[in-house]
Design a protein around this motif. Structure first.
Motif, mmCIF file in Angstrom:
data_model
loop_
_atom_site.group_PDB
_atom_site.id
_atom_site.type_symbol
_atom_site.label_atom_id
_atom_site.label_comp_id
_atom_site.label_asym_id
_atom_site.label_seq_id
_atom_site.Cartn_x
_atom_site.Cartn_y
_atom_site.Cartn_z
ATOM 1 N N UNK A 70 39.978 -2.489 64.622
ATOM 2 C CA UNK A 70 38.700 -3.141 64.380
ATOM 3 C C UNK A 70 38.887 -4.438 63.595
ATOM 4 N N UNK A 87 39.055 -1.921 71.549
ATOM 5 C CA UNK A 87 39.993 -1.433 70.529
ATOM 6 C C UNK A 87 41.369 -1.164 71.134
ATOM 7 N N UNK A 118 45.650 7.440 68.750
ATOM 8 C CA UNK A 118 44.653 6.637 68.035
ATOM 9 C C UNK A 118 43.251 6.861 68.595
ATOM 10 N N UNK A 128 45.195 3.105 59.763
ATOM 11 C CA UNK A 128 45.614 3.171 61.166
ATOM 12 C C UNK A 128 44.383 3.179 62.083
ATOM 13 N N UNK A 180 29.556 2.724 76.032
ATOM 14 C CA UNK A 180 31.000 2.567 75.987
ATOM 15 C C UNK A 180 31.730 3.118 77.206
ATOM 16 N N UNK A 186 29.156 -5.096 67.338
ATOM 17 C CA UNK A 186 28.906 -3.663 67.550
ATOM 18 C C UNK A 186 29.420 -2.850 66.375
ATOM 19 N N UNK A 209 32.758 5.256 62.261
ATOM 20 C CA UNK A 209 32.356 3.922 62.733
ATOM 21 C C UNK A 209 33.171 3.388 63.918
ATOM 22 N N UNK A 210 34.521 3.487 63.898
ATOM 23 C CA UNK A 210 35.261 2.945 65.047
ATOM 24 C C UNK A 210 34.883 3.632 66.356
ATOM 25 N N UNK A 211 34.502 4.893 66.250
ATOM 26 C CA UNK A 211 34.071 5.728 67.350
ATOM 27 C C UNK A 211 32.850 5.111 68.069
ATOM 28 N N UNK A 212 32.070 4.295 67.323
ATOM 29 C CA UNK A 212 30.885 3.664 67.902
ATOM 30 C C UNK A 212 31.171 2.244 68.381
ATOM 31 N N UNK A 213 32.431 1.876 68.441
ATOM 32 C CA UNK A 213 32.790 0.529 68.896
ATOM 33 C C UNK A 213 33.564 0.658 70.198
ATOM 34 N N UNK A 214 33.475 -0.363 71.031
ATOM 35 C CA UNK A 214 34.060 -0.266 72.364
ATOM 36 C C UNK A 214 35.523 0.187 72.356
ATOM 37 N N UNK A 215 35.718 1.294 73.078
ATOM 38 C CA UNK A 215 36.995 1.928 73.321
ATOM 39 C C UNK A 215 37.985 0.950 73.974
ATOM 40 N N UNK A 273 32.001 7.750 56.929
ATOM 41 C CA UNK A 273 31.467 6.599 57.662
ATOM 42 C C UNK A 273 32.615 5.839 58.321
ATOM 43 N N UNK A 274 33.696 5.642 57.565
ATOM 44 C CA UNK A 274 34.824 4.880 58.096
ATOM 45 C C UNK A 274 35.534 5.620 59.227
ATOM 46 N N UNK A 275 35.497 6.949 59.199
ATOM 47 C CA UNK A 275 36.090 7.722 60.296
ATOM 48 C C UNK A 275 35.231 7.610 61.549
ATOM 49 N N UNK A 293 41.682 10.367 67.792
ATOM 50 C CA UNK A 293 41.801 10.856 66.413
ATOM 51 C C UNK A 293 40.475 11.330 65.791
ATOM 52 N N UNK A 294 39.352 10.605 65.966
ATOM 53 C CA UNK A 294 38.104 11.099 65.369
ATOM 54 C C UNK A 294 37.713 12.489 65.884
#
Lengths: 312, 264
Positions: free
Chosen positions: B24, A139, A190, B19, B202, B241, A130-136, A126-128, A193-194
């Motif tokens: 976030x 970030x 960065x 990292x 996005x 989000x 989740x950032x993928x679903x937040x604005x590029x 989930x932690x890997x 990475x996913x």
């Protein structure tokens, strides 16, 4: 089936899983064609046809105001390459460095999640993801804060002498970490990475632990076990991950624009500004087509090498 | 020392995870900042002003609304088109299978800048005006492939005998599909739809090639704002989000594991 195999298999390329696909069970009739038609038609019109119009646009002469006429003059490709080869080369170089960086970072994490995480596996995935679903963009902008001169990271880098090392290898031009080659490559690493972790995880998750144990029983050191058993068996994931990182990273210009300087301009940035600011459509189209062909050549060479012989 | 060596892999894994999550965390922390001047890059003072007035900056919520609308339409259409293709690939034998696979794979292997610029040339020649329609068409195009991959993975794990059983019990093909196949494939379809929505929501690079001044999406707003100094509210939206994505993924994970436990 855990939800995770759905998430991670998204990242596996159709081309790589194509060979192992189970032959479908049903007789042929008109149904599959009816199911395929709308989607494939959409891709044909809005993905394939644009490649043709792109090529055609690059061989036209004229201006936005006066209109364009097709002249079929390939000289534009010579001009484009002569003028912008440094940006092309730089894009491939940064992207290759970022891909290598992502592989080195992703492998231990993917291995840990697949083989050691136990009941924490779900949470870590989930932690890997989740950032993928937040604005590029948001970030990437956050990296400006993280790497800023007054921040803790810059302070640590100065006190440990990292800034001097980075300067010595010309990854940064001065004391600050921002607006440098280093920041652009770190940002690319960065951001993609996913795309590296998920296919690696998928192939390491399928790895039969008993094979590694067998290597140990046959007196292989842990390193030999990794080198001769784990690594070769994870190669499909390595190939998929490196492609999914390298391809988008080469065309990216968000990182070079937000984290770089005028010396780190990548080819995507040139195409963007030629199309939308300079309005030189033929030149921009030619550069775009060169990038497409370059990536196709690099990727097919790489896939063939990885497919027919071992990478190391 | 031995302890350190034994846990080396764990430390590496946690470091990489940190990292990945650091930006976030920074976005969330700086959503409570009260910056001096235009740039929200250095910490000044704690404030909830941005959270109580998320639509404060001009144009931000319009851009957000446009992105949500485009995201919903594009993910809906892409999910329908992609699911149909995935069922054809997973359930039927037909010619041109490898050609279909190649056509699905290619958009995932083409840099966004190439797709965006080539679509611009197509729209220029066809006379399609830039703006919301052009953006939606583009988003559907690059989302379809990802939906296909997500749904195909799920369809491949379905037991064909379940559908045969339904047919043996007298269900017609439509009933079999609606009562057996579709519910079983639903998690994959949902995953594909979510992925399509987030890709659309996005996207900056392809969108920018096909946008007009009156069709500013949220990523375009952020990009524009970043040049002059992005307002703190951008961080608020980013944080919301992130939490929403985390919640959706965690809930779906919990539901799956509960169902599995119930089935076992």
């Amino acid at each position: 089936m855990p939800a995770w195999s759905t998430w991670s298999s998204m990242a596996e390329l159709a081309v790589l899983s194509g060979g192992t696909a189970r032959p479908p069970a049903r007789r042929a009739n008109w149904v599959p064609y009816a199911l395929l038609a709308p989607g494939l038609l959409w891709l044909a019109i809005f993905f394939v046809a644009p490649m043709v119009t792109l090529l055609s646009q690059s061989l036209q002469e004229g201006s936005v105001e006066a209109g364009y006429t097709f002249t079929g003059n390939w000289q534009i490709y010579v001009d484009a390459l002569q003028k912008y080869w440094p940006q092309l080369l730089r894009s491939v170089g940064y992207s290759a460095a970022a891909t290598l960086g992502a592989l080195v970072l992703a492998y231990p994490l993917a291995y840990y999640i697949a083989q050691k995480a136990g009941r924490w596996k779900g949470l870590m995935l989930v932690l890997v993801v989740a950032p993928f679903f937040t604005s590029f963009l948001i970030r990437t902008l956050a990296w400006r804060t993280i790497l800023s001169d007054t921040g803790a990271v810059a302070g640590l880098a100065r006190s440990t002498g990292l800034t001097d090392v980075l300067q010595a290898v010309a990854l940064t031009g001065n004391d600050s970490l921002l607006s440098s080659k280093f920041a652009v490559i770190a940002g690319l690493t960065y951001n993609f990475l996913p795309f590296m972790i998920l296919p690696l995880y998928a192939s390491l998750d399928r790895l039969d632990r008993r094979l590694v144990e067998a290597a140990g029983d046959l007196y292989a050191t842990p390193w030999q076990g990794f080198r001769h058993v784990t690594w070769p068996l994870s190669l499909p994931g390595v190939v998929a991950g490196t492609l999914l990182t390298f391809i988008p990273a080469t065309g990216d210009f968000i990182n070079s624009r937000l984290l770089g300087n005028t010396q780190t301009v990548m080819i995507g940035q040139v195409i963007d500004s030629q199309f939308l600011r300079v309005l030189d459509y033929p030149l921009a189209a030619a550069l775009s087509f060169i990038l497409l062909v370059l990536i196709l050549v690099l990727v097919s060479t790489y896939v063939r090498r990885a497919g027919t012989e071992e990478l190391v | 020392m031995a302890w350190l060596r034994r846990h080396l892999l764990l430390f590496a894994a946690v470091a990489v995870l940190l990292y990945m999550l650091l930006p976030n965390v920074v976005v969330a922390v700086f959503s409570f900042n009260d910056p001096v001047g235009r740039y929200n890059y250095t910490w000044t003072e704690f404030s909830t002003r941005a959270w109580t007035n998320p639509c404060g900056p001009q144009g931000l919520c319009d851009a957000l609304g446009l992105s949500l609308r485009i995201g919903l339409i594009a993910s809906l259409v892409a999910t329908v088109l992609g699911t149909m293709i995935a069922f054809a690939l997973g359930r039927y034998r037909f010619r041109a299978r490898s050609g279909t696979n190649l056509l699905i794979f290619m958009p995932m292997a083409t840099p966004e800048v190439v797709m965006g610029s080539s679509l611009l040339t197509l729209f220029l020649m066809m006379g399609v005006p830039s703006g919301g329609l052009a953006i939606t068409i583009a988003h559907i195009m690059f989302c379809v492939s990802f939906v296909v991959v997500a749904v195909k993975a799920r369809v491949a794990t379905l037991d064909p005998r379940l559908e045969e059983a339904a047919a043996d019990l007298g269900a017609n093909p439509t009933q079999t599909f609606l009562r057996v196949t579709f519910p079983l494939a639903a998690p994959g379809i949902l995953a594909g739809a979510l992925l399509a929505f987030s890709l659309s929501f996005d996207d900056y690079i392809i969108t920018n090639f096909n946008a007009s001044p009156s069709s500013i999406t949220f990523p375009m707003y952020v990009w524009g704002a970043a040049q002059r100094g992005a307002p703190v509210q951008v961080n608020v939206i980013g944080t919301v989000m992130f939490i929403a994505a985390l919640a959706i993924v965690l809930v779906s994970q919990l539901l799956t594991s509960r169902r599995q436990r119930a089935a076992a």
